[in-house]
Design a protein around this motif. Structure first.
Motif, PDB file in Angstrom:
ATOM      1  N   ARG A  16       0.782  -1.239   0.000  1.00 46.88           N
ATOM      2  CA  ARG A  16       0.000   0.000   0.000  1.00 46.88           C
ATOM      3  C   ARG A  16       0.812   1.287   0.000  1.00 46.88           C
ATOM      4  NH1 ARG A  16      -3.393  -1.370  -2.646  1.00 46.88           N
ATOM      5  NH2 ARG A  16      -4.288   0.658  -2.316  1.00 46.88           N
ATOM      6  N   SER A  17       2.122   1.253   0.164  1.00 43.76           N
ATOM      7  CA  SER A  17       2.877   2.504   0.293  1.00 43.76           C
ATOM      8  C   SER A  17       2.824   3.350  -0.986  1.00 43.76           C
ATOM      9  CB  SER A  17       4.327   2.230   0.701  1.00 43.76           C
ATOM     10  OG  SER A  17       4.973   1.433  -0.260  1.00 43.76           O
ATOM     11  N   THR A  18       2.852   2.735  -2.159  1.00 45.31           N
ATOM     12  CA  THR A  18       2.776   3.505  -3.407  1.00 45.31           C
ATOM     13  C   THR A  18       1.418   4.185  -3.545  1.00 45.31           C
ATOM     14  OG1 THR A  18       4.311   1.967  -4.446  1.00 45.31           O
ATOM     15  CG2 THR A  18       3.005   3.362  -5.912  1.00 45.31           C
ATOM     16  N   SER A  19       0.371   3.474  -3.204  1.00 51.32           N
ATOM     17  CA  SER A  19      -0.977   4.049  -3.261  1.00 51.32           C
ATOM     18  C   SER A  19      -1.101   5.229  -2.290  1.00 51.32           C
ATOM     19  CB  SER A  19      -2.005   2.972  -2.919  1.00 51.32           C
ATOM     20  OG  SER A  19      -3.281   3.524  -2.809  1.00 51.32           O
ATOM     21  N   LEU A  20      -0.539   5.073  -1.104  1.00 53.02           N
ATOM     22  CA  LEU A  20      -0.588   6.165  -0.128  1.00 53.02           C
ATOM     23  C   LEU A  20       0.210   7.374  -0.617  1.00 53.02           C
ATOM     24  CD1 LEU A  20      -0.239   4.139   3.188  1.00 53.02           C
ATOM     25  CD2 LEU A  20      -2.265   5.368   2.388  1.00 53.02           C
ATOM     26  N   ARG A  22       0.697   8.229  -3.786  1.00 55.12           N
ATOM     27  CA  ARG A  22      -0.101   8.859  -4.843  1.00 55.12           C
ATOM     28  C   ARG A  22      -1.221   9.692  -4.224  1.00 55.12           C
ATOM     29  NH1 ARG A  22      -1.459   4.511  -7.536  1.00 55.12           N
ATOM     30  NH2 ARG A  22      -3.369   4.208  -6.363  1.00 55.12           N
ATOM     31  N   THR A  23      -1.878   9.155  -3.211  1.00 57.18           N
ATOM     32  CA  THR A  23      -2.938   9.897  -2.529  1.00 57.18           C
ATOM     33  C   THR A  23      -2.372  11.161  -1.890  1.00 57.18           C
ATOM     34  OG1 THR A  23      -4.166   7.866  -2.097  1.00 57.18           O
ATOM     35  CG2 THR A  23      -4.701   9.764  -0.727  1.00 57.18           C
ATOM     36  N   GLU A  59      -5.450   0.451   5.972  1.00 66.33           N
ATOM     37  CA  GLU A  59      -5.301   1.417   4.873  1.00 66.33           C
ATOM     38  C   GLU A  59      -6.208   2.626   5.099  1.00 66.33           C
ATOM     39  OE1 GLU A  59      -5.378   1.807   0.041  1.00 66.33           O
ATOM     40  OE2 GLU A  59      -6.004  -0.058   0.968  1.00 66.33           O
ATOM     41  N   ARG A  63      -4.941   6.424   5.459  1.00 68.91           N
ATOM     42  CA  ARG A  63      -5.470   7.515   4.629  1.00 68.91           C
ATOM     43  C   ARG A  63      -6.025   8.645   5.477  1.00 68.91           C
ATOM     44  NH1 ARG A  63      -8.263   4.083   0.413  1.00 68.91           N
ATOM     45  NH2 ARG A  63      -6.787   4.069  -1.290  1.00 68.91           N
ATOM     46  N   TRP A 124     -10.900  10.022  -7.544  1.00 70.54           N
ATOM     47  CA  TRP A 124      -9.631   9.448  -7.956  1.00 70.54           C
ATOM     48  C   TRP A 124      -9.400   8.131  -7.230  1.00 70.54           C
ATOM     49  CZ3 TRP A 124      -6.295  12.766 -10.979  1.00 70.54           C
ATOM     50  CH2 TRP A 124      -5.147  12.118 -11.441  1.00 70.54           C
ATOM     51  N   GLU A 125      -9.666   8.126  -5.908  1.00 68.32           N
ATOM     52  CA  GLU A 125      -9.495   6.917  -5.113  1.00 68.32           C
ATOM     53  C   GLU A 125     -10.754   6.048  -5.115  1.00 68.32           C
ATOM     54  OE1 GLU A 125      -6.804   5.779  -3.453  1.00 68.32           O
ATOM     55  OE2 GLU A 125      -5.598   7.411  -4.265  1.00 68.32           O
ATOM     56  N   GLN A 127     -13.627   6.237  -3.530  1.00 68.93           N
ATOM     57  CA  GLN A 127     -14.220   5.966  -2.225  1.00 68.93           C
ATOM     58  C   GLN A 127     -15.700   6.356  -2.268  1.00 68.93           C
ATOM     59  OE1 GLN A 127     -12.610   4.738   0.612  1.00 68.93           O
ATOM     60  NE2 GLN A 127     -10.856   4.400  -0.730  1.00 68.93           N
TER      61      GLN A 127
END
Length: 166
Positions: A16-20, A22-23, A59, A63, A124-125, A127
């Motif tokens: 999850r670090s790459t996704s975090l 990007r966020t 996650e 976030r 974008w995410e 949610q």
């Protein structure tokens, strides 16, 4: 922390670090280095509370920490400083949609921090409204109104820019 907890955290970090990151780049309107600092801050909090949050949704917790830290940072910097915005990582293949993406990111940069956070988390995410409200610690109505106003501002500016180009 037990060895099992350490292993689970390492797996979470790898996944999850790459996704975090990007966020963080999108929500924070920050430079790449500032976004990395915010992600590091969020991961540090996740690590400290790992045994408690591991089986829930780490996650979402990360976030929420990330978005709250970004909003707090923006409030502190609001004095008269323009927020710089790092570009998300470039894609390997060139696409005709890159110009549109760049334009959208520019418009996101111009939104207030909380409105930008709502737009990024919702669209974008991907949610849900309730998940976004929960992450931001606000009401469902606030998410709906911030999303509607933010999208309206982006549409208006893009329509004006499109008219100026023609």
């Amino acid at each position: 922390m037990t060895d099992e907890d350490e292993t689970a955290f390492d797996e979470f970090l790898a996944a999850r670090s790459t996704s975090l990151l990007r966020t963080a780049i999108l929500v924070c309107g920050a430079t790449h280095h500032d976004a990395e600092d915010l992600v590091q801050h969020a991961l540090e909090k996740v690590y400290r509370h790992w045994t408690r949050i591991r089986h829930d949704n780490p996650e979402a917790y990360a976030r929420k920490v990330l978005v709250n830290a970004a909003i707090s940072r923006a409030r502190r910097r609001r004095v008269v400083q323009e927020i710089t915005f790092a570009r998300p990582p470039d894609t390997a293949a060139k696409s005709p949609d890159l110009d549109l993406r760049d334009t959208l990111i520019e418009e996101l940069r111009r939104l207030p921090p909380k409105m930008r956070a709502v737009i990024v988390l919702r669209y974008w995410e991907d949610q849900s409204e309730s998940a976004t409200a929960s992450l931001l610690g606000c009401s469902l109505g606030t998410v709906k109104s911030q999303a509607a106003r933010g999208l309206a501002k982006i549409r208006e500016r893009m329509t004006v820019a499109e008219g100026a180009i023609r």
